[in-house]
Every structure is written in structure tokens, then in C-alpha cells.
Design a protein around this motif. Structure first.
Motif, mmCIF file in Angstrom:
data_model
loop_
_atom_site.group_PDB
_atom_site.id
_atom_site.type_symbol
_atom_site.label_atom_id
_atom_site.label_comp_id
_atom_site.label_asym_id
_atom_site.label_seq_id
_atom_site.Cartn_x
_atom_site.Cartn_y
_atom_site.Cartn_z
ATOM 1 N N THR A 128 1.016 -0.942 -0.022
ATOM 2 C CA THR A 128 0.002 0.051 0.138
ATOM 3 C C THR A 128 0.871 1.452 -0.069
ATOM 4 O O THR A 128 0.759 2.669 -0.564
ATOM 5 C CB THR A 128 -0.645 -0.471 1.151
ATOM 6 N N HIS A 129 2.295 1.332 0.492
ATOM 7 C CA HIS A 129 2.547 2.256 1.087
ATOM 8 C C HIS A 129 3.810 2.221 0.058
ATOM 9 O O HIS A 129 4.477 3.221 0.118
ATOM 10 C CB HIS A 129 3.592 2.390 2.232
ATOM 11 N N GLN A 130 3.499 1.558 -0.750
ATOM 12 C CA GLN A 130 4.897 2.153 -2.417
ATOM 13 C C GLN A 130 5.003 3.666 -3.018
ATOM 14 O O GLN A 130 3.278 4.217 -2.694
ATOM 15 C CB GLN A 130 4.204 1.090 -3.169
ATOM 16 N N ASP A 131 5.939 4.335 -3.194
ATOM 17 C CA ASP A 131 5.590 5.671 -3.354
ATOM 18 C C ASP A 131 5.631 5.596 -5.007
ATOM 19 O O ASP A 131 6.414 6.437 -5.888
ATOM 20 C CB ASP A 131 7.237 6.380 -2.761
ATOM 21 N N GLY A 132 5.561 4.556 -5.255
ATOM 22 C CA GLY A 132 5.170 4.583 -7.223
ATOM 23 C C GLY A 132 5.857 4.427 -7.853
ATOM 24 O O GLY A 132 6.595 4.460 -9.412
ATOM 25 N N ARG A 154 11.818 -8.596 1.711
ATOM 26 C CA ARG A 154 12.455 -9.308 2.364
ATOM 27 C C ARG A 154 11.811 -9.455 3.762
ATOM 28 O O ARG A 154 11.585 -9.009 4.695
ATOM 29 C CB ARG A 154 13.829 -8.624 2.631
ATOM 30 N N LEU A 155 12.043 -11.137 3.745
ATOM 31 C CA LEU A 155 12.342 -11.586 5.441
ATOM 32 C C LEU A 155 12.970 -12.331 6.280
ATOM 33 O O LEU A 155 13.420 -13.386 5.667
ATOM 34 C CB LEU A 155 10.392 -12.058 5.718
ATOM 35 N N LEU A 156 13.587 -11.874 7.048
ATOM 36 C CA LEU A 156 14.798 -12.413 7.325
ATOM 37 C C LEU A 156 14.434 -13.236 8.898
ATOM 38 O O LEU A 156 13.692 -11.699 9.760
ATOM 39 C CB LEU A 156 15.833 -10.727 7.417
ATOM 40 N N GLY A 157 14.976 -13.817 8.755
ATOM 41 C CA GLY A 157 14.834 -14.817 10.421
ATOM 42 C C GLY A 157 15.586 -14.807 11.239
ATOM 43 O O GLY A 157 16.736 -15.049 10.939
ATOM 44 N N ASP A 158 16.281 -14.402 12.630
ATOM 45 C CA ASP A 158 17.106 -14.859 13.151
ATOM 46 C C ASP A 158 16.961 -15.028 14.841
ATOM 47 O O ASP A 158 16.200 -15.080 15.325
ATOM 48 C CB ASP A 158 19.069 -14.083 12.963
ATOM 49 N N GLU A 159 17.499 -16.024 15.364
ATOM 50 C CA GLU A 159 17.448 -16.572 16.516
ATOM 51 C C GLU A 159 18.487 -16.508 17.465
ATOM 52 O O GLU A 159 19.991 -17.025 17.044
ATOM 53 C CB GLU A 159 17.321 -18.120 16.598
ATOM 54 N N ARG A 191 13.346 -14.270 16.321
ATOM 55 C CA ARG A 191 13.550 -12.233 15.531
ATOM 56 C C ARG A 191 12.555 -12.691 14.130
ATOM 57 O O ARG A 191 13.790 -13.102 13.373
ATOM 58 C CB ARG A 191 14.451 -11.714 16.258
ATOM 59 N N TYR A 192 11.932 -11.629 13.519
ATOM 60 C CA TYR A 192 11.953 -11.733 12.608
ATOM 61 C C TYR A 192 12.013 -10.043 11.444
ATOM 62 O O TYR A 192 11.613 -9.534 12.528
ATOM 63 C CB TYR A 192 10.927 -11.801 11.544
ATOM 64 N N ARG A 193 12.900 -9.970 10.915
ATOM 65 C CA ARG A 193 12.738 -8.933 9.928
ATOM 66 C C ARG A 193 12.397 -8.779 9.111
ATOM 67 O O ARG A 193 12.873 -9.417 8.190
ATOM 68 C CB ARG A 193 14.053 -8.202 10.151
ATOM 69 N N PHE A 194 11.239 -7.485 8.224
ATOM 70 C CA PHE A 194 10.496 -7.357 7.373
ATOM 71 C C PHE A 194 10.811 -6.642 6.252
ATOM 72 O O PHE A 194 11.111 -5.397 6.909
ATOM 73 C CB PHE A 194 8.717 -7.524 7.264
ATOM 74 N N PHE A 195 11.347 -6.075 5.237
ATOM 75 C CA PHE A 195 12.315 -5.035 4.765
ATOM 76 C C PHE A 195 10.858 -4.745 3.570
ATOM 77 O O PHE A 195 11.172 -5.166 2.925
ATOM 78 C CB PHE A 195 13.386 -5.220 4.325
ATOM 79 N N ALA A 196 10.427 -3.516 3.643
ATOM 80 C CA ALA A 196 9.440 -2.904 2.724
ATOM 81 C C ALA A 196 9.827 -2.423 2.038
ATOM 82 O O ALA A 196 10.287 -1.010 2.338
ATOM 83 C CB ALA A 196 8.260 -3.126 3.094
ATOM 84 N N ASP A 210 15.195 3.913 3.367
ATOM 85 C CA ASP A 210 14.193 4.509 2.338
ATOM 86 C C ASP A 210 13.664 2.804 2.106
ATOM 87 O O ASP A 210 12.992 2.054 1.425
ATOM 88 C CB ASP A 210 14.966 4.731 0.976
ATOM 89 N N CYS A 211 14.002 1.840 3.093
ATOM 90 C CA CYS A 211 13.421 1.054 3.345
ATOM 91 C C CYS A 211 12.734 1.120 4.613
ATOM 92 O O CYS A 211 12.940 1.952 5.444
ATOM 93 C CB CYS A 211 14.253 -0.059 3.865
ATOM 94 N N TRP A 212 11.327 0.612 4.973
ATOM 95 C CA TRP A 212 10.725 0.787 5.876
ATOM 96 C C TRP A 212 10.446 -1.201 6.989
ATOM 97 O O TRP A 212 10.353 -1.943 6.167
ATOM 98 C CB TRP A 212 8.955 0.798 5.535
ATOM 99 N N VAL A 213 11.493 -0.554 8.096
ATOM 100 C CA VAL A 213 11.798 -2.488 8.243
ATOM 101 C C VAL A 213 10.656 -2.695 9.943
ATOM 102 O O VAL A 213 10.542 -1.756 10.574
ATOM 103 C CB VAL A 213 12.937 -2.279 9.249
#
Lengths: 754, 233
Positions: free
Chosen positions: A667-671, A679-684, A690-695, A738-741
Motif C-alpha cells: 500500500t505504501h509504495q511511493d510509485g 524480504r523476510l529475515l529470520g534470526d535467533e 526475531r523476524y525482520r520484514f523489509f519493505a 528508504d526502506c520500512w523495517v
């Protein structure tokens, strides 16, 4: 009111002990003042029976002195010389102190002097007995019961001088007459029993003094007073007799002689006439038939006239008796009409107490067995069972009055002792448990020692029961005193109950009622305990109800969050935009339109399959995300992909968790028009997953509250996380380069569905 | 004419663009597609269109706040959206038409049809006008308006309070929005029907309308006949 002391604890204990001692001594004084007790005499500065003697003549006491004015004692020099002079009358004097004047409630207003020879008695200088014939010598030392006529007002409390004039006894050098003053019962007055071995059982009954002399062998007759009757008596049969004076108040009715505990076979004679037998008198165990332990013998009215009488018995006692027990306790003579009421009172009271103890024992046992396994219940139950046994001995005693033979009596006594010992020991145990005093086994050991000491230390067998119980109650009261500063309010009542029990034991008046008082206080403590339990249960129920409502509320929240997301997924915007885009595809590129439709179907199918679960395999979630991205790709004509790293296929996550993040990211893409890779990164780490999602290509620094994570989508994600990992998760969302984490941390490994 | 489409969904934007081309045909001079508001603002500032087609749910933001500043501009606005519940309110604020998604060709044609005509009687009446004033969007209630007077690029609005405000929309544009309450009597005047007290002719075959507030305005020759008929009936 909770008793609060402001003294130091050790001082409190001392104060409590002082109070206890004061109470006990007061109880002793109280006992003395009870009506019915006899007058007590205390000898003055001279030991009773050993009197300073002085030769005198017929003149009064005041002038009777030796030449040098001194008084002789039997062991002083010159005593033998003075004794050898004859004929002579002697004076004896003694100072006796009356503790109080006689009262109308005393059983008898009369006083009798027991002296073992003829004498003339002066009381405070006034002659109160018959005059001695002049020149008369005493013959044999025999017990004499002198009737004394006291002038009015001469029996005031305080010291009195008794002077006795008697003729010299030539036959004996041992001049130490025994003097006892008795305040008599209505009937039973007199010195103790005399004992003479029987010799030939068929010999002449010594109904009179001549008879005794004839029957007596070389043994010296010894006096058996009521106290001495408890000593061992010789093995063969023997005669015992006692003099009585029946007072004029006795009246003209029939009378009954009651022997409470006569451990032998016997033939009872009154004034020479046989009035009853029990068992058969014999010379050894084989020939003796045991007599009843208790028996009434009736005395015909014509024999029971005022005056002096002799009761004579021929007895033997070869069957087993308790060690240390004498032949008989004292006996009583009662008017016919008083017998019944007295027996009823005694037996009735005993039965009531027995019933109370039994009910209480059963009640506390039931409480222990069925309601709650509290050790205090069991301990108090056993204490009551001890009282049951002890009082049950009395019930057994009452119900076997007619039939119990004296050798069997010892079992009743043993039952009584066992019950008392058990009750006393359990009383200590119970008090220790109820008051939560530490070192329980220490207290119990001390209690057992005290009870044992009371048992073996008491010479009188009939007093052993009370002594053991007193020892137990005393120690229990001691525990109470020690714990008093710490005792809760309810337990203070127990201490009071113990105190009352102790008082009744000291008073020897109705110690069974003291036990009843203790039962009442234990019941009070129990009631308060149960009340506390009830309140605690109510509080727990309330807490449960609150927890239930809370759980229901959370469930409602969860359901709502689920519904919100489903609604959001199929809300008009999503569906209609998708359908509008689909229309375009269908018209411009039908083949692509078919693929678009398939992607929609796949997403919907995956969505439906997982919407009502709390955790789904992470592979399912990622498929859902990718299906969504395919749809959005058709809509936005952009190539969306989802790359993952550090994800294991066996993991479980709440449904639509990452889907929400993907939606937000789309939804929040800037065009940006090119391909977009989420990207979905998991680490332990050792503590959390922990999960980190990068948009990417998301405008950062926006003040939009939706971006800040309070939109419906992230609210849904938070609700699902709270449901699956209550209290151990976190979600943060922020812009970075420039990425939403979005970072999700879960502090324990996700549970696997089993 | 020039059209700008603001739509973040590319496939939907393409569709709308295709349909607009179908409806307008040769009349369409320029068509701009914007996917977000920033881009759109730049385009609207540099090359103002005649018509704007707007999706209310851009990038997840609330539609109405998006719409109201755009309604103060000089161009017509047609909203193309899935959110039908906002339609009624948007009409009251001076939107030309609302085309629900999925976009239908005939419906779009119908919307475009309103562009050059007087507003129909069945249209949802405008109740508020959005105006740009001191850098903000202001709203005036139509009940407070006495009359509209126009120049080519903008209009003057006379309020009952006597105040005059400026509106970026031309009278032609306003005429498409205002309902039967108002009547265009001249190229430069729109007045309330109820305010017309009398019509009279003046020398030089000019016609004048007398208004209830005492003013006299010129009525254009092309309109006088129709107005006379409407007043007499």
C-alpha cells in the motif's frame, strides 16, 4: 480484638507465667472454701503424736509442772526416771490451730478425739470430756474415740490448747499416744481399721474386744486408718474392724454401706450380725472366690441406732490387684433415699461427659477423613478419643456395678490410664500443631516424659489419671504461653480453653467439664478456620470469575481481530480494485486474465484454510503472502517477490502475520515502477526468535499514523501475537534507508502444534 | 480537453485511461496518469486540466480529505472509487459525478456527459462550495450565496453578507454543478431564480433582470426567451 502486647516477647511470657501461677494458687484457695470439706487442723509447733509430757496430778493444767517447771520429752534425760514413778497421771498438751470455725454446711458440727487410751481432755483450759475416775489405770492401749462437748464459741479459728490427762501406763515405756481430731461425717466417724490376722477361718468372730484378744496371735495389731488401708496386707485371711459413731441426726431409716472398691472376698458384719458376703474367703488363690469390687450392704433400721457401733469384716485377697493398690478405699454409709440421687448425679454426669467426648472425637475424625486432611483435626480427635477411653472406663464401671469382680477391676483402671495418657499426649500434640509452635517432636517428647513422670510419680493409683491429664494440660498450656505473642486471635481461645481445663484439674472438681470447655474452644477455633477457608474460596471463585471474563474478553478481541482482517481482505476496496483490474485483463489479455483469476482463487483458498487457527506453518503463511503479491502484481503491473532467509519450514506463526506487513508494504509504495522485492529475515538468539520484514521504496519520515503502526492491519498483527505468545513478543516499525523495517521478536521459540 | 487521472493501481488506471479515450475520442488532447498525490500535484500545478479523475483510496489514505482541496480548483472532478458511501457527501461539495468501480464504459460516458450541460434537476444538489482562500480550503454554504459573476478564468461569488469571494472555477464549470435553484442569465452572471423580480427590456435590444436586492443585471439575448418561459410557468 487481637491481643496486642506492647511488652517485649520475653517479658510477655514471664507475665503470662505469673498470671498462670496466680490463677493456680487462687484455685487452691478456692478449693478450700468449697462447702463440704472437713475442718482442717494444723498442728502447732509440736509434731502431731509426739507430745511433750509432764507428770501432773489432778489439778488443772495451769499448775501442772515439774519441780523445776520444765516439760519432758520422751527422749530427754530423766524421762525414764519420771516414768518409773507410779501411780501418776500425766499431762499432755498440744497446740492445734483451727483454720476456720465450723459452718452449717459442714457435714458435721461435732468433733471427736481419737486417742489410744482413756483420758480426760481440756480445751483451752475447759474440760470437754468425761471425767476420769480417780486412780484408774489404763489397761491396754486401745483406740478410743472420745466424744467431746465443746462449749459454744470455743471452736473459733486460730490456735487452741489441748491438754490431756491420762493415767500412767505401767506396761509400756513408749508413751506416745496418737491424737487425732476428726470432724466427722454424719455417720462415718472414727479411727481407722484395725487388722487382726484370722488364723483359722472358722474361728470366732472378733465382734467385741474380747474376741479380738482371743483371736490375736503373737502379731502385734496394727492400726489401719483409711490411708493405711492401701498398704499390702498379709496373705491369709484376716479380720478387720472399725468403730463408728452413728449420730442422732442419722435418724431411723435403713442405711446402706457402700464399698467403692474392695479388692477382696469378704463377709460383712454389723454389730455382730452378718449383713452381707461377697465371694468366698479363702487362704490362697485356689480356695478364694473373688468378691465384687463394689457392693452395697444394707443395715436394718433397728441396728442403725445412734451410738457407737462396730463394723467387722473377714476378708482375703489373693487374686491379682494393681501394684501399689491397697485393700480398699474408704467406704461410705448413706441413707436409703440419698443413695439414688447421689448415684444418678455421679453416673449421669459421667455419661454426659462421655457422650460429649465421643461426639467430638467422631466429629473431628470425620472432618479429617472427609473434609480436609489437617493434622490438627486428627490430633484433636485422638485427644477426644483418649477422653472417651478414660470416661468410658467410668461408663464401664457404672454399667458393671452389679457384676464386676475385683480382679477384673484393674482392666478398668488400665483403660482409664490409657485413655488419660493418650488424651494428655494428644493434647500437647494438638496444641503444638494448632499454635504452630516449632520443634514438634521436642514438645511431644517432653510431653511424654511429663506424662510418664506423672504416672510413676503418683503413689495413689486413683490420682494417676488426673495427674497424667494435668501434666499434659499443663504442658499444653505452657506451649500456649510460649506462643501467646504470636498466636492468632482464634488460637488465643484455645489457650483460654487450656487454662480453664487446667483450673478444673487443679480444683479436682469436674475435670471432665474442663475437657468439655476445651472441646468448645477447639470447636470455636475450627469454626474460625472453616470461615477463613470459606472466605478464601470465595475470593478464589471471584478471581476465577474475573479471569474467565478476562479470557472471554480476549477471545472476543481475537475473534474481532480475525473478523476485521477477513473483512479487510475482502473489503470492497480490495475486491473491487481486483475485479476492476481483472476486467482490464480479461478485455486486453484474456490468457493473463485467467492467470489472474487463478491467483485470486489460490489466495482466497489459503486464506479460508487458516483464518480460524491460532498458529499455522510458516510455509502456509509465506504461500499466502506470495499469492497476495501475485494478485497485487496483476493489479499494479509490477513484479513483486518475497525473499526469505533464516526461516525453517518447521516453524509456526500466527496466520496473516506477515501478510499484514506485506499488505502495508504494498500500500505504501511511493510509485516506483520496477520490480519490488520484499524480504523476510529470520534470526535467533538464545533468548528470542526475531523476524525482520523489509519493505523497500517506502517513503520514510512520514508522520502518517498508519505508517507508525496504528492502522487496523498492525493492530490485527498485535492481537494475533498476544494471543499466540502472551506477554512475550514485541513489534516495532520504522524507516531505515528508504526502506520500512518491521521487527517482530518472540522471546521463546514458537510452540509447535501437537 | 485535458484530463488527469490519479489512480495507484496500474491496471485500473490503464482501464480508466482506455475508457476515457473511447468516450472522448478526438476531443481528448492530453491525458496524464499519476499514481500518487505528489506526482499529481506537480502535474496539476504545471498543466491544469479540464477534468480530474480521482481514486479516493490512494495508498491507503482517507479519500475525503484528499478530495476537498481538489474541489476548490478550477477543474471538474469525477471520482472513480469503490467507496460508494462517500459519494453523496462528495456531491454536496461540488463533485461533478461519481463513477463506482468496476468502471463501466456507459457510466463513464454518462459522467462525461455532464461536463458541458447545466446540472440536471435530479442531480444531488451542491450544498457547499470549496474555495481556496489564504492558502487553505474554505467552504461556503450555498445558502449564503446571492449570485455568481464571472470572468474567464475565475468567478466572483457574492454572499448575503455582502462579502465577495473568488472561486477558481469558471461560470461554465459552476453551471454544470449548480442545480435548478440558480439560473445563468448571462455569460457572466448566475443568479437565484427566486431573486429575479422582473425582466424588462432596455434600449439597444438589451434585456435586464431586476433582482430582489435592487440590482439590475444584463440578461443575454440567447437566454432571455427561455428565462421568460421558465418564469411564467
Amino acid at each position: 480484638m487481637h491481643p496486642r502486647f506492647i511488652l517485649a516477647p520475653w517479658l510477655q511470657r514471664v507475665a503470662a507465667l505469673i498470671v498462670l501461677l496466680a490463677v493456680l494458687s487462687g484455685a487452691q484457695q478456692l478449693r478450700r472454701m468449697l462447702p463440704g470439706g472437713g475442718l482442717q487442723f494444723e498442728a502447732g509447733d509440736v509434731q502431731r503424736g509426739v507430745i511433750r509430757v509432764k507428770p501432773g496430778d489432778d489439778s488443772s493444767w495451769a499448775t501442772a509442772t515439774l519441780a523445776d517447771g520444765s516439760w519432758l520429752t520422751p527422749d530427754s534425760a530423766g524421762f525414764a526416771a519420771a516414768m518409773s514413778q507410779a501411780p501418776i497421771t500425766w499431762w499432755m498438751r498440744e497446740t492445734l490451730t483451727l483454720d476456720r470455725a465450723p459452718r452449717p454446711t459442714d457435714r458435721s458440727q461435732r468433733l471427736y478425739l481419737q486417742i489410744n487410751q482413756e483420758a480426760e481432755v481440756f480445751w483451752d483450759g475447759i474440760r470437754i470430756s468425761a471425767e476420769l475416775p480417780a486412780g484408774r489405770y489404763g489397761t491396754t492401749p486401745e483406740s478410743r474415740l472420745l466424744e467431746l462437748t465443746f462449749p459454744p464459741e470455743s471452736l473459733a479459728a486460730g490456735p487452741h490448747h489441748v491438754a490431756i490427762r491420762f493415767p500412767h501406763q505401767q506396761r509400756t515405756r513408749n508413751l506416745s499416744p496418737e491424737i487425732e481430731l476428726h470432724a466427722g461425717d454424719a455417720f462415718l466417724v472414727g479411727p481407722g481399721w484395725e487388722v487382726v490376722p484370722a488364723g483359722d477361718p472358722r474361728g470366732v468372730a472378733p465382734d467385741n474386744e474380747a474376741g479380738i484378744s482371743a483371736a490375736r496371735p503373737a502379731h502385734k495389731a496394727s492400726f489401719l486408718t483409711a490411708a493405711h488401708a492401701r498398704e499390702e496386707v498379709p496373705g491369709t485371711a484376716f479380720w478387720i474392724r472399725r468403730q463408728l459413731i452413728v449420730t442422732p441426726q442419722a435418724g431411723n431409716d435403713d442405711a446402706w454401706v457402700l464399698f467403692e472398691s474392695f479388692k477382696g472376698a469378704r463377709e460383712v458384719r454389723w454389730a455382730g450380725r452378718l449383713i452381707g458376703t461377697s465371694g468366698r474367703v479363702g487362704t490362697d488363690r485356689a480356695t478364694e472366690v473373688p468378691g465384687r469390687a463394689r457392693m452395697w450392704h444394707s443395715i436394718p433400721a433397728e441396728l442403725f441406732q445412734p451410738g457407737r457401733h462396730l463394723i467387722t469384716m473377714r476378708v482375703s485377697s489373693h487374686h491379682p490387684r494393681l501394684a501399689g493398690e491397697g485393700l480398699l478405699d474408704d467406704f461410705e454409709i448413706w441413707r436409703q433415699k440419698e443413695v439414688v440421687s447421689r448415684v444418678v448425679r455421679a453416673v449421669g454426669a459421667n455419661h454426659v461427659q462421655f457422650g460429649l467426648a465421643l461426639v467430638s472425637a467422631v466429629l473431628f475424625l470425620v472432618l479429617y477423613g472427609i473434609v480436609e486432611r489437617r493434622s490438627t483435626y486428627l490430633a484433636f480427635s485422638l485427644c477426644c478419643w483418649g477422653a472417651v477411653l478414660s470416661l468410658g472406663a467410668g461408663v464401664w464401671w457404672a454399667h458393671t456395678f452389679e457384676t464386676l469382680l475385683y480382679p477384673q477391676e484393674r482392666w478398668i483402671v488400665w483403660l482409664n490410664w490409657t485413655g488419660s495418657a493418650l488424651g494428655a499426649a494428644m493434647l500437647v500434640n494438638y496444641t503444638v500443631l494448632q499454635l504452630r509452635a516449632g520443634a514438634r517432636w521436642c514438645w511431644n517428647l517432653v510431653g511424654a516424659l511429663g506424662i510418664g513422670l506423672a504416672f510413676f510419680g503418683t503413689t495413689d493409683p486413683t490420682a494417676r489419671s488426673a495427674a497424667m491429664f494435668a501434666a499434659g494440660a499443663g504442658l499444653a498450656a505452657g506451649v500456649g504461653v510460649v506462643r501467646l505473642p504470636n498466636a492468632a486471635r482464634d488460637a488465643t481461645w484455645l489457650i483460654i480453653g487450656l487454662g480453664m481445663l487446667l483450673i478444673t484439674l487443679m480444683l479436682e472438681a469436674g475435670e471432665a467439664w474442663g475437657m468439655a470447655g476445651l472441646i468448645l474452644s477447639a470447636a470455636f477455633v475450627l469454626g474460625r478456620e472453616l470461615r477463613e477457608q470459606r472466605l478464601a474460596r470465595q475470593a478464589a471463585t471471584l478471581r476465577n470469575a474475573e479471569l474467565e471474563t478476562e479470557r472471554a474478553r480476549l477471545e472476543a478481541l481475537r475473534a474481532r481481530a480475525e473478523a476485521e482482517l477477513l473483512k479487510a481482505s475482502i473489503q470492497p476496496h480490495f475486491i473491487i480494485n481486483t475485479l476492476t483490474a481483472l476486467m482490464e485483463w480479461v478485455e486486453e489479455d484474456p490468457a493473463g486474465g485467467i492467470r489472474f483469476i487463478q491467483a485470486i482463487e489460490q489466495h482466497f483458498d489459503l486464506l479460508l484454510r487458516c483464518a480460524n487457527q491460532s498458529l499455522i506453518p510458516i510455509t502456509h503463511e509465506l504461500s499466502l503472502c506470495r499469492a497476495f503479491l501475485k494478485i497485487v502484481g496483476f493489479r499494479k503491473l509490477v513484479d513483486y517477490t518475497l525473499a526469505t532467509d533464516g526461516i525453517t519450514p518447521e516453524e509456526f506463526v500466527p496466520p496473516l502475520l506477515f501478510h499484514t506487513l506485506v499488505e502495508n508494504g504494498v500500500t505504501h509504495q511511493d510509485g516506483h515502477r520496477g520490480p519490488v522485492e520484499f524480504r523476510l529475515l529470520g534470526d535467533e538468539s538464545s533468548e528470542c526468535r526475531r523476524y525482520r520484514f523489509f519493505a523497500p521504496y517506502a517513503p520514510t519520515g512520514s508522520a502518517d499514523p498508519v505508517r507508525k503502526g496504528r492502522g487496523v492491519g498492525l493492530g490485527y498483527a498485535r492481537a494475533r501475537l498476544e494471543e499466540a505468545y502472551p506477554g512475550r513478543w514485541s513489534l516495532r516499525s520504522q524507516g531505515e534507508n528508504d526502506c520500512w523495517v518491521t521487527t517482530i521478536e518472540i522471546t521463546a521459540a514458537p510452540r509447535s502444534l501437537s | 480537453m485535458n484530463v488527469v487521472i490519479i489512480e495507484d493501481e496500474a491496471a485500473v488506471a490503464r482501464r480508466i485511461a482506455r475508457l476515457v479515450q473511447l468516450v472522448l475520442g478526438q476531443r481528448l488532447q492530453r491525458l496524464d496518469l499519476c499514481t500518487n498525490l505528489t506526482e499529481a500535484r506537480q502535474v496539476l500545478a504545471s498543466r491544469p486540466p479540464d477534468l480530474l479523475l480521482l481514486d479516493l483510496n490512494l495508498n491507503g489514505r482517507d479519500g475525503f480529505d484528499l478530495l476537498t482541496p481538489l474541489l476548490a480548483e478550477s477543474f471538474h472532478v469525477i471520482v472513480v472509487s469503490a467507496y460508494k458511501d462517500m459519494a453523496l457527501r462528495a456531491f454536496e461539495y461540488g463533485m461533478l459525478d461519481f463513477v463506482p468501480k468496476p468502471v463501466d464504459l456507459e457510466r463513464l460516458r454518462q459522467a462525461f456527459g455532464r461536463l458541458d450541460r447545466q446540472a440536471e434537476a435530479t442531480r444531488s444538489p451542491v450544498r457547499r462550495l470549496a474555495l481556496k482562500h489564504a492558502g487553505r480550503t474554505e467552504f461556503i454554504a450555498l445558502d449564503d450565496v446571492v449570485s455568481f459573476h464571472g470572468a474567464s478564468d475565475y468567478s466572483e461569488i457574492l454572499l448575503r453578507s455582502g462579502r465577495t469571494m473568488l472561486c477558481d472555477k469558471s461560470l461554465d464549470t459552476l453551471a454544470s454543478l449548480l442545480g435548478g435553484e440558480f439560473r445563468r442569465i448571462h455569460r457572466s452572471h448566475i443568479v437565484r431564480r427566486a431573486d429575479i423580480v422582473a425582466l424588462r427590456s432596455a434600449e439597444g435590444s438589451r434585456y435586464l433582470a431586476e433582482l430582489s436586492d435592487g440590482r439590475t443585471l444584463v440578461v443575454s439575448r440567447s437566454r432571455i426567451k427561455a428565462i421568460r418561459e421558465e418564469l411564467s410557468s
